[in-house]
Design an enzyme around this catalytic site. Structure first.
Site, PDB file in Angstrom:
ATOM      1  N   ARG A   1      19.472  29.797  19.674  1.00 20.85           N
ATOM      2  CA  ARG A   1      19.672  30.328  18.331  1.00 20.85           C
ATOM      3  C   ARG A   1      18.801  29.642  17.299  1.00 20.85           C
ATOM      4  O   ARG A   1      17.952  28.813  17.625  1.00 20.85           O
ATOM      5  CB  ARG A   1      21.157  30.218  17.960  1.00 20.85           C
ATOM      6  CG  ARG A   1      22.005  31.249  18.688  1.00 20.85           C
ATOM      7  CD  ARG A   1      23.447  31.132  18.297  1.00 20.85           C
ATOM      8  NE  ARG A   1      23.571  30.999  16.851  1.00 20.85           N
ATOM      9  CZ  ARG A   1      24.707  30.783  16.217  1.00 20.85           C
ATOM     10  NH1 ARG A   1      25.819  30.678  16.902  1.00 20.85           N
ATOM     11  NH2 ARG A   1      24.743  30.656  14.912  1.00 20.85           N
TER      12      ARG A   1
ATOM     13  N   ASP B   1      26.784  36.795  17.023  1.00 22.00           N
ATOM     14  CA  ASP B   1      25.432  36.433  16.606  1.00 22.00           C
ATOM     15  C   ASP B   1      24.343  37.350  17.141  1.00 22.00           C
ATOM     16  O   ASP B   1      23.208  37.262  16.696  1.00 22.00           O
ATOM     17  CB  ASP B   1      25.124  34.978  16.981  1.00 22.00           C
ATOM     18  CG  ASP B   1      25.199  34.751  18.492  1.00 22.00           C
ATOM     19  OD1 ASP B   1      25.490  35.709  19.218  1.00 22.00           O
ATOM     20  OD2 ASP B   1      24.969  33.618  18.923  1.00 22.00           O
TER      21      ASP B   1
ATOM     22  N   TYR C   1      27.624  30.374  26.882  1.00 23.93           N
ATOM     23  CA  TYR C   1      28.839  31.029  27.377  1.00 23.93           C
ATOM     24  C   TYR C   1      29.099  30.457  28.763  1.00 23.93           C
ATOM     25  O   TYR C   1      28.254  30.592  29.649  1.00 23.93           O
ATOM     26  CB  TYR C   1      28.656  32.543  27.462  1.00 23.93           C
ATOM     27  CG  TYR C   1      28.599  33.230  26.116  1.00 23.93           C
ATOM     28  CD1 TYR C   1      29.763  33.421  25.377  1.00 23.93           C
ATOM     29  CD2 TYR C   1      27.400  33.697  25.601  1.00 23.93           C
ATOM     30  CE1 TYR C   1      29.722  34.066  24.144  1.00 23.93           C
ATOM     31  CE2 TYR C   1      27.349  34.334  24.373  1.00 23.93           C
ATOM     32  CZ  TYR C   1      28.513  34.519  23.652  1.00 23.93           C
ATOM     33  OH  TYR C   1      28.464  35.155  22.442  1.00 23.93           O
TER      34      TYR C   1
ATOM     35  N   PRO D   1      31.941  39.162  24.504  1.00 29.67           N
ATOM     36  CA  PRO D   1      30.867  38.983  23.523  1.00 29.67           C
ATOM     37  C   PRO D   1      29.500  38.715  24.156  1.00 29.67           C
ATOM     38  O   PRO D   1      28.497  38.735  23.459  1.00 29.67           O
ATOM     39  CB  PRO D   1      31.335  37.748  22.746  1.00 29.67           C
ATOM     40  CG  PRO D   1      32.125  36.956  23.734  1.00 29.67           C
ATOM     41  CD  PRO D   1      32.763  37.957  24.663  1.00 29.67           C
TER      42      PRO D   1
END
Lengths: 682, 682
Positions: free
Chosen positions: B281, B53, B289, B365
């Site tokens: 987001r 993302d 995370y 990531p």
């Protein structure tokens, strides 16, 4: 028509007649507010080229509230500078002035041009998205009769308007499209010259074919069917005004020229051959408005259509722009028009059938106003009809449409009349040349008219939706006030209230500044938070929330706001909708962002908790002095006291409608009692 | 597979395997350059939620060059500030720092997050538009064999790569989708952990069904098929690197929490319970995370999948974020991964089959790099393959792909290794706590890494496409130079050249400033004029064009440019394309705009005349000091002499590739002779 009884019948809350920009804007509101609506148009396809193309700053702001300003902004040509060309002492044209095309600092946007067909495309996509594909444009559908049952007009739940509709064949509904000048067809600008014979033909042809009609019962009808409006004639209303002797041609071409400012907006006055306006457009196209001095109206005041050809128009342009050369290979569209300024006598019938756009005002296209003012008519009307239909707002607010918008049309006609006269006139040779137009006067009129032409100067008068004192025009009876005596405010009190936020004049649209979201520090133009979803906004300028004294004031205001009897809690909500679906509270504070904490410093009503999704992080903003970028410093721009703040209400169309102190809660409650249906909390 | 001879066979110029972001970027180039291409993917649908993302500034610039940055920008959440939370002396976490999330002033864009599915949507729309609906993603199609005919690899017109494809049934191709945590399925992050058994199953299942395959002969193949790349294994190449002991969980949830910075990007180091990264987001979702200290890899180095559940991940997050509360009702996606940093041994086979994206580099990531670096791999490769396929560029430029991008992957792995170690480590209790991670060191690594993480620091070394001197890394053999000895530039000469425009380092992307179009005064970010259509740009900084001496220099340069033998005239053009379809000349001058005239002051080659559409008004720009808005003053930003200017070349991917004086035309000619096919003018 004896078959009437056999026609299928149905009910609809809102029927919109005409799918041009005004009708599409109305449909857009219905889509955004979830209204059961239909929109019909007699043409069987949308516009491909030509027609209106000017887009005001205000139209972009409105598009942004609907969600598609970015698409228009990306495709449009932006007009930055205006060049004036006049004859010098030798009679040869030369550039006399460069002016900024858009008044600086008033809007996030710039004056632009983009052809009407693309704008209609954006509307269609938006309506599809927000109506969840339930509102479609029904093309090739013609209204045949309209009746209003006057006994029912005061009953909010009734369907007092009955309209008979008939579906046309493909052939009947085909619009006149001119792809290029090689397929030459004559065409006078349809918005300004009224020839009704084509349409009458159509109706007669259509009536010959039985069995393809239907009967619709509507709560409200919005007629956006252009200068030759069928709806207006069905109501027996008229346009008043006059045509002039000036005849103009229009060419949309890719010019081949050595004229140095062909990609600038230009006003060219030649010494003897008339005037020319240059409007550079997207995809290399330039629109030329060309005065046709050789075409003279006949005794009836109408020009002889058959004389007007693209060659004649080009020849006139060549003479005006000489000694520069002008030619083209590609012509996208062309037409001719005669300037006529007219305003409708009535804007509605029983506040059940409304007229908007060209149906109630026509004027010259050169100032790029027509499409904008038309769309803004229904941007004003749409949310009112939607909220009344939903039972959220009182029926009485509907009369503000005519009073607010008729004044704008009058202002437009006055502006256009003056601008057209100055632009069509021969430039004065010297100070003694009384018959000629002074180029200084033209320039000055242009500069003054620029703010008006941006659409940003609209200022609605006092009524039940605009809490201010009645102004001079309303007192002398020129404007119309719909305000009840009980709601009227003294000029003294209004002056005191307005002084709390001089940069947010009550009646004008909520000017945008950039503020930061308290929770994530993201900058937002505050207008982006005034989306067109039918909600009123109470904007709490909370001031210095970190001061104990100010915090106490904010707490007290929020306590009143959160009480079971407050307008916020009693505003009628449709079943299942969220508490803030009618009125949303936004906060902008002026304390230091890093020292302020959403959950610690602000009462819950300012950032409501939802058991499924947690706290609302999108309601509280900060005037962060460290982030300006030309649009920051909200409190300074609005003229609001950084310590004490104030409270401002914006209507669903972003117009400022109430200002007061944090202690003026009772008056705020009264404002909403005046326009909304406030019941017990469901 | 005896049926091979019966399978249908066809030729294609470019076959792309894998329709994730890297594959779609490659297909996008083919669409923009008009290449005959196919793209296949074994999944039968695109991503709906979760996965990558993070979007770098540079990815937005690239999206803008393709035409869809605005869509991504509008939907993405913008990350403005980064907050660091560490244990205080009492062991309780508190905010220790606020940092700007994006390095200020480097790009028009901001670091953002938006889920991969939306980005794939924008790619699909863009590919459809630019390929005129000729390139479709062929889903549920699996490659089964790959052969390269080495005897043909040097023949530009040959199709040396043969691939057998097989169409899967709906069932076989269904991807694993986890709509929410109530439909719990375990999932380790697929890009980082390599379990090939699922795919092998798929191939075996597929092979059992004969008659649904085909044989494709391709000029070039681009393998973008992820960490478990079939293409890589078919070539016999490997990823080198190592997994670590750190195991992380990922939750995409709408959080219900009293943690004050939940809408900020946060790095939280707890005293004992591990670390947590917060990524706010779009649509109220927050990605977390979460370090899973309780899950320990077994002897083989793999974690026990069955232990990992959303509840376990949430519990770990609750311990880290304590004393704040954290819970959720809505979970959009979840997964777990083990950090592994690996880089491919080879980036291509015979410069006919290329690998890109996760197929050649995997890493954690959390820094939001993966999707960006993958897309940028094929943004680097796509135009090279397209121009060679069209016969415009020499085949030899293809070897620059591996040399340029492998270095980037190495840098990324180094960055990720350091960042992961610092983020996964327990915070040091004090200066004497040698096992703990210093929070000052973490902060400093983050600040230093921020420019790298923005994607703006990429700087390609010397090769036939980048005219600079060989740098230290290349000399020691760490980096790879593909430059021929004849093309090499001395460090002294390069220093002199670079000094002409220190703000435009050769090898880096062309930094954007705002300039005004000379003809219509419209401001443009110059990057907007470097569209991804396969063209090289010669940007002529013409300096003070109103000075006679400088005008003479410009005239002389343009004379050489316009000569029949110049690269501009001899660049191979495909039939029917316009003269500037390979190399476009843009001009930015520094004289006063109002005193400068396009037609009078600039040679025709800078604004070519077209008999059908007239002069080109989109090629000449001005550095107008009156219009800055934070990105103006081009000459000062680029460090270019306002009087004398210079000449700069940008490759089709916007990287600066040559700088010289107006007198260095011969060297410029040599540059293009080195990389393009220059024939006689058709």
């Amino acid at each position: 028509m004896a078959e009437t009884e056999q026609l299928p019948e149905s009910n609809v809350d809102v029927l919109i007649i005409g799918a041009g920009p005004a009708g599409l804007m109305a449909a857009c509101w219905m889509a955004h507010c979830g209204i059961n609506a239909r929109i019909v148009d007699k043409r069987n396809s949308k516009i491909f080229c030509g027609q209106a193309d000017g887009l005001q700053c205000r139209s972009f702001e409105i598009f942004d509230s609907l969600g598609f300003a970015d698409r228009a902004w990306k495709e449009a040509n932006h007009l930055i500078e205006m060049c004036m060309w006049n004859p010098g002492a030798d009679g040869i044209i030369r550039r006399s002035d460069r002016l900024a095309d858009t008044p600086v600092g008033f809007s996030r946007y710039q004056q632009c041009v983009l052809h009407q067909g693309r704008i209609e495309r954006f509307f269609l996509d938006n309506i599809k998205k927000y109506s969840k594909d339930t509102i479609h444009i029904e093309r090739g559908v013609l209204p045949e009769s309209l009746e209003i049952d006057e006994s029912k007009v005061d009953d909010a739940s009734a369907y007092p308007v009955t309209i008979k509709l008939r579906r046309l064949t493909e052939e009947e509904a085909a619009p006149e499209q001119q792809a290029n000048a090689s397929k030459i067809a004559d065409g006078l600008f349809r918005s300004s010259l009224i020839y009704e014979d084509d349409e009458e033909d159509l109706i007669q042809k259509s009536q010959a074919r039985a069995g393809t009609g239907e009967v619709v019962h509507a709560k409200y009808v919005i007629g956006c069917d252009g200068a030759r409006s069928w709806t207006r004639r069905a109501l027996g209303f008229e346009l008043h005004g006059e045509a002039t002797d000036f005849i103009w041609g229009v060419l949309d071409i890719i010019p081949i020229t050595d004229f140095p400012d062909i990609r600038m907006r230009c006003a060219i006055h030649s010494a003897e051959h008339g005037s020319l306006m240059v409007i550079p457009r997207e995809n290399k196209i330039v629109r030329l408005y060309i005065q046709l001095k050789e075409v003279v109206p006949d005794a009836s005041g109408r020009a002889d259509r058959s004389k007007i050809t693209p060659d004649l128009i080009l020849h006139a342009a060549q003479q005006i722009i000489s000694p520069y050369k002008l030619d083209y290979e590609y012509c996208d569209w062309w037409t001719a028009y005669q300037i006529g300024q007219r305003v409708g006598t009535n804007y509605d019938a029983h506040e059940r059938v409304f007229l908007a756009g060209d149906a109630v005002h026509t004027h010259s296209p050169k100032a790029g106003q027509g499409m904008n003012v038309s769309m803004q008519d229904t941007y004003n009307l749409g949310w009112k009809v939607a909220l009344v239909t939903k039972g959220i707002a009182k029926q009485s607010i509907l009369k503000t449409y005519g009073s607010e918008r008729r004044q704008i049309a009058q202002d437009l006609i006055t502006f256009d009349h003056k601008f057209s006269r100055l632009f069509s006139g021969r430039p004065a040779k010297d100070l003694m040349d009384a018959e000629g137009v002074s180029m200084e006067e033209f320039k000055s009129a242009f500069v003054k008219g620029n703010l008006f032409a941006s659409g940003l100067s609209v200022n609605y008068g006092a009524n039940e939706l605009i809490a201010k004192s009645v102004d001079a025009a309303q007192q002398t009876g020129e404007g119309e006030s719909t305000i009840s005596t009980a709601m009227q405010m003294s000029p003294e009190l209004f002056a005191k209230r307005q002084a709390l936020a001089v940069g947010l004049p009550v009646g004008m649209r909520f000017n945008s500044v950039k503020v930061l979201n308290q929770s994530d520090a993201r900058p937002w133009h505050i207008q982006k938070k005034l989306k067109a979803n039918g909600r009123f906004r109470v904007v709490l300028f909370a001031g210095n929330i970190l001061s104990a004294a100010q915090k106490a004031r904010v707490d007290k205001f929020c306590e009143a706001l959160d009480a079971p009897t407050s307008f916020l809690r009693t505003a009628a909500t449709t079943a299942g909708s969220s508490p803030d679906s009618v009125i949303e509270v936004l906060t902008i504070h002026s304390a230091k962002r890093e020292e302020t904490d959403l959950l610690r410093d602000f009462p819950e009503v300012l950032h409501p908790f939802n058991p499924h999704t947690g706290w609302d992080y999108d309601k509280v903003y900060v005037d962060d002095a460290s982030y300006h970028e030309g649009f920051g410093d909200a409190y300074a721009t609005y003229g609001i006291d950084k310590e004490r703040g104030c409270v401002v209400v914006a209507r669903p169309d972003q117009h400022v409608s109430w200002i007061g102190e944090l202690e003026d809660f009772d008056d705020l409650q009264k404002y909403f009692e005046g326009c909304l249906v406030l019941g017990p909390k469901p």
